[in-house]
Scaffold this motif. Structure first.
Motif, mmCIF file in Angstrom:
data_model
loop_
_atom_site.group_PDB
_atom_site.id
_atom_site.type_symbol
_atom_site.label_atom_id
_atom_site.label_comp_id
_atom_site.label_asym_id
_atom_site.label_seq_id
_atom_site.Cartn_x
_atom_site.Cartn_y
_atom_site.Cartn_z
ATOM 1 N N GLN A 71 0.691 -1.316 -0.062
ATOM 2 C CA GLN A 71 0.166 0.045 -0.050
ATOM 3 C C GLN A 71 0.853 1.204 0.003
ATOM 4 O OE1 GLN A 71 -4.179 0.854 2.075
ATOM 5 N NE2 GLN A 71 -2.321 0.792 3.704
ATOM 6 N N GLY A 72 0.504 2.168 -0.751
ATOM 7 C CA GLY A 72 1.211 3.400 -0.942
ATOM 8 C C GLY A 72 2.887 3.257 -1.534
ATOM 9 N N GLU A 73 3.057 2.427 -2.307
ATOM 10 C CA GLU A 73 4.417 1.978 -2.685
ATOM 11 C C GLU A 73 5.171 3.263 -3.538
ATOM 12 O OE1 GLU A 73 6.878 -1.641 -5.242
ATOM 13 O OE2 GLU A 73 4.506 -1.232 -5.391
ATOM 14 N N LEU A 74 6.173 3.603 -3.016
ATOM 15 C CA LEU A 74 7.013 4.729 -3.279
ATOM 16 C C LEU A 74 6.391 5.980 -3.435
ATOM 17 C CD1 LEU A 74 9.218 3.031 -6.036
ATOM 18 C CD2 LEU A 74 9.825 3.376 -3.666
ATOM 19 N N ARG A 75 5.301 6.176 -2.467
ATOM 20 C CA ARG A 75 4.402 7.439 -2.509
ATOM 21 C C ARG A 75 4.697 8.022 -0.923
ATOM 22 N NH1 ARG A 75 -1.132 6.732 -5.394
ATOM 23 N NH2 ARG A 75 -1.200 8.752 -4.933
ATOM 24 N N ALA A 76 4.556 9.295 -0.946
ATOM 25 C CA ALA A 76 4.963 9.951 0.510
ATOM 26 C C ALA A 76 3.652 9.766 1.263
ATOM 27 C CB ALA A 76 5.317 11.502 0.279
ATOM 28 N N PRO A 77 3.797 9.651 2.744
ATOM 29 C CA PRO A 77 2.696 9.394 3.503
ATOM 30 C C PRO A 77 1.527 10.503 3.172
ATOM 31 C CG PRO A 77 4.523 9.102 4.646
ATOM 32 C CD PRO A 77 5.045 9.576 3.314
ATOM 33 N N GLY A 78 0.260 10.079 3.228
ATOM 34 C CA GLY A 78 -0.707 11.084 3.291
ATOM 35 C C GLY A 78 -1.266 11.351 1.927
ATOM 36 N N THR A 79 -0.409 10.868 0.776
ATOM 37 C CA THR A 79 -0.578 11.468 -0.665
ATOM 38 C C THR A 79 -1.300 10.132 -1.303
ATOM 39 O OG1 THR A 79 1.394 10.437 -1.515
ATOM 40 C CG2 THR A 79 1.296 12.692 -0.727
ATOM 41 N N TYR A 80 -1.822 9.174 -0.725
ATOM 42 C CA TYR A 80 -2.351 7.818 -1.398
ATOM 43 C C TYR A 80 -3.621 7.357 -0.788
ATOM 44 C CZ TYR A 80 0.527 5.584 1.907
ATOM 45 O OH TYR A 80 1.039 4.998 3.155
ATOM 46 N N PRO A 81 -4.579 6.879 -1.535
ATOM 47 C CA PRO A 81 -5.883 6.231 -0.554
ATOM 48 C C PRO A 81 -5.205 4.871 0.287
ATOM 49 C CG PRO A 81 -5.841 5.869 -3.032
ATOM 50 C CD PRO A 81 -4.835 6.767 -2.729
ATOM 51 N N ARG A 82 -5.954 4.716 1.290
ATOM 52 C CA ARG A 82 -5.508 3.596 2.042
ATOM 53 C C ARG A 82 -6.669 2.730 2.248
ATOM 54 N NH1 ARG A 82 -3.213 5.740 7.690
ATOM 55 N NH2 ARG A 82 -3.006 3.490 7.867
ATOM 56 N N PRO A 83 -6.957 1.654 1.639
ATOM 57 C CA PRO A 83 -8.191 0.714 1.769
ATOM 58 C C PRO A 83 -7.771 -0.271 2.877
ATOM 59 C CG PRO A 83 -6.928 0.311 -0.234
ATOM 60 C CD PRO A 83 -6.312 1.690 0.198
ATOM 61 N N TYR A 84 -6.564 -0.260 3.208
ATOM 62 C CA TYR A 84 -6.149 -1.307 4.420
ATOM 63 C C TYR A 84 -5.524 -0.184 5.303
ATOM 64 C CZ TYR A 84 -6.530 -4.502 0.371
ATOM 65 O OH TYR A 84 -7.114 -4.999 -0.707
ATOM 66 N N ARG A 85 -6.457 -0.309 6.669
ATOM 67 C CA ARG A 85 -5.753 0.341 7.657
ATOM 68 C C ARG A 85 -5.901 -0.701 8.957
ATOM 69 N NH1 ARG A 85 -6.573 6.137 7.373
ATOM 70 N NH2 ARG A 85 -7.415 6.718 5.149
ATOM 71 N N GLY A 86 -4.566 -0.897 9.233
ATOM 72 C CA GLY A 86 -4.451 -1.709 10.464
ATOM 73 C C GLY A 86 -4.854 -3.196 10.080
ATOM 74 N N VAL A 87 -4.467 -3.943 11.013
ATOM 75 C CA VAL A 87 -4.724 -5.702 10.667
ATOM 76 C C VAL A 87 -6.187 -5.945 10.741
ATOM 77 C CG1 VAL A 87 -4.021 -7.700 11.801
ATOM 78 C CG2 VAL A 87 -2.231 -5.964 11.874
ATOM 79 N N LEU A 88 -6.769 -5.648 11.822
ATOM 80 C CA LEU A 88 -8.300 -5.912 11.878
ATOM 81 C C LEU A 88 -8.986 -5.355 10.607
ATOM 82 C CD1 LEU A 88 -8.996 -5.962 15.850
ATOM 83 C CD2 LEU A 88 -8.405 -7.803 14.112
ATOM 84 N N ARG A 89 -9.143 -3.890 10.586
ATOM 85 C CA ARG A 89 -9.619 -3.391 9.602
ATOM 86 C C ARG A 89 -9.240 -3.836 8.144
ATOM 87 N NH1 ARG A 89 -9.805 3.028 10.910
ATOM 88 N NH2 ARG A 89 -11.161 3.060 9.119
ATOM 89 N N ALA A 90 -8.041 -4.260 8.031
ATOM 90 C CA ALA A 90 -7.554 -4.909 6.602
ATOM 91 C C ALA A 90 -8.244 -6.244 6.443
ATOM 92 C CB ALA A 90 -5.959 -5.140 6.724
ATOM 93 N N VAL A 91 -8.049 -7.089 7.452
ATOM 94 C CA VAL A 91 -8.910 -8.419 7.444
ATOM 95 C C VAL A 91 -10.465 -8.062 6.765
ATOM 96 C CG1 VAL A 91 -10.021 -10.276 8.719
ATOM 97 C CG2 VAL A 91 -7.735 -9.529 9.090
ATOM 98 N N GLY A 92 -11.110 -7.291 7.450
ATOM 99 C CA GLY A 92 -12.435 -6.853 6.836
ATOM 100 C C GLY A 92 -12.533 -6.446 5.533
ATOM 101 N N ALA A 93 -11.452 -5.462 5.224
ATOM 102 C CA ALA A 93 -11.346 -5.148 3.849
ATOM 103 C C ALA A 93 -11.061 -6.263 2.554
ATOM 104 C CB ALA A 93 -10.251 -4.214 3.590
ATOM 105 N N VAL A 94 -10.181 -7.159 3.020
ATOM 106 C CA VAL A 94 -10.009 -8.215 2.401
ATOM 107 C C VAL A 94 -11.266 -9.253 1.992
ATOM 108 C CG1 VAL A 94 -8.690 -10.502 2.024
ATOM 109 C CG2 VAL A 94 -7.480 -8.435 2.775
ATOM 110 N N CYS A 95 -12.024 -9.161 3.257
ATOM 111 C CA CYS A 95 -13.203 -10.033 3.040
ATOM 112 C C CYS A 95 -14.267 -9.559 2.172
ATOM 113 C CB CYS A 95 -13.914 -10.481 4.478
ATOM 114 S SG CYS A 95 -12.847 -11.739 5.594
#
Length: 338
Positions: A71-95
């Motif tokens: 997520q956010g590969e080679l992009r400065a923090p805060g300049t890209y969308p974050r569909p995955y935020r933390g482990v638990l919320r990322a699990v929900g996003a994958v599902c």
């Protein structure tokens, strides 16, 4: 760890119902014949089987870790969308994106990797144990690191495919390059047809130091962490809880030291490539490390550390348990008494 890193370093074999791992303050012991009467060749098979069993239970965290690291590969923090935020919320996003089965993406490739990497790693470590090299000061750490590096090299093609498959998802949730393989066999065939045998080992320059560093850190801290937990009487000596707690305490050191190598390894494996097989984003391990540091900051090297940490303790204990149980099944039995 796989690792995956998994149980990154093999430990002296013993019956895990009482977990008699040696104290770090104990005098070195000389190892003679194979522990428990199991030869290195058998450890190759048993180590592979143990790693695969543990992989089935911890693969969902591998999927989450891969998405977070891309997520956010080679992009400065805060300049890209974050569909995955933390482990638990990322699990929900994958599902939500891939269904419940999405948490087991890349499982077949993960099993192949664990089988190859752990089989070779346990075999090499068992040979070192049999030769008595682990009885020397620092011998356990060195043997574990070397065994891990050899295993990582052998299992690298499977880890490459695993990373590709775990990164694939719907375009709205996609992070990193999407290779769009149909299956594990299609992935291997496509990579081989386009880039030959060398293409299957793309990214190995990140995998070898990743496993070697993780293996050395785990071997250097696991037994001491378990002893520390028992000395503070958090859990009873020899209990499952003590070993799991020791694995989680040790996991702090392993996660801190290994995660930067893990992020670099994931990026090298997943990057798009030119027609000649060279990477479009990174030229190698050092270049990848430098680019992440300069464009994403120091924290960019620690993406996915939560998933890395949460996987370490359980995977370590599960791998050790399955390995020892399988060893006990094949261990020669004493002849019946008169």
């Amino acid at each position: 760890m796989a690792a995956g890193t998994g149980a990154l370093g093999p430990f002296p074999a013993a019956a895990l119902h009482d977990f008699p791992y040696p104290s770090q303050t104990a005098a070195p012991v000389s190892h003679g014949p194979p522990a428990g009467g199991v030869p290195p060749a058998a450890d190759l098979v048993l180590g592979a089987a143990a790693g695969c069993m543990a992989c089935v239970l911890t693969n969902p965290l591998e999927v989450v870790k891969t998405r977070l690291q891309l997520q956010g590969e080679l992009r400065a923090p805060g300049t890209y969308p974050r569909p995955y935020r933390g482990v638990l919320r990322a699990v929900g996003a994958v599902c939500r994106a891939d269904g419940l089965r999405g948490l087991q993406k890349g499982l077949a490739a993960g099993l192949l990797y664990q089988g190859l990497m752990n089989g070779v790693r346990f075999y090499c470590y068992s040979c070192a144990l049999d030769a008595g090299w682990t009885g020397w000061p620092g011998g356990t750490v060195v043997a574990g690191a070397v065994a891990g590096a050899v295993g990582a090299f052998v299992g690298s093609p499977a880890y490459l495919v695993k990373t590709h498959l775990q990164a694939q998802t719907l375009s709205a949730m996609a992070v990193g390059h999407q290779h769009n393989h149909e299956s594990i066999s299609d992935a291997f065939g496509s990579i081989y047809r386009q880039h030959g045998v060398a293409g299957l080992w793309r990214g190995v320059s990140g995998a070898v130091p990743r496993v070697a560093v993780g293996s050395a850190a785990q071997l250097a801290t696991f037994a001491s962490a378990k002893d520390w937990v028992c000395q503070h009487q958090w859990f009873g000596e020899g209990s499952w809880a003590a070993v799991l707690a020791g694995g989680m305490v040790s996991g702090v050191a392993v996660a801190v030291t290994m995660t930067p190598f893990d992020v670099v390894s994931t990026r090298l494996y997943n990057q798009p490539v030119e027609a000649d097989g060279t990477g479009k984003l990174y030229r190698g391990f050092l270049d990848c490390f430098a680019q992440i540091s300069s464009k994403e900051g120091l924290l960019g090297l620690y993406k996915g550390i939560g998933a890395v940490y949460l996987r370490l303790g359980p995977h370590t204990v599960l791998s050790l348990f399955f390995w020892d149980e399988l060893r006990r099944m094949v261990r020669p039995q004493p002849p019946p008494g008169p």
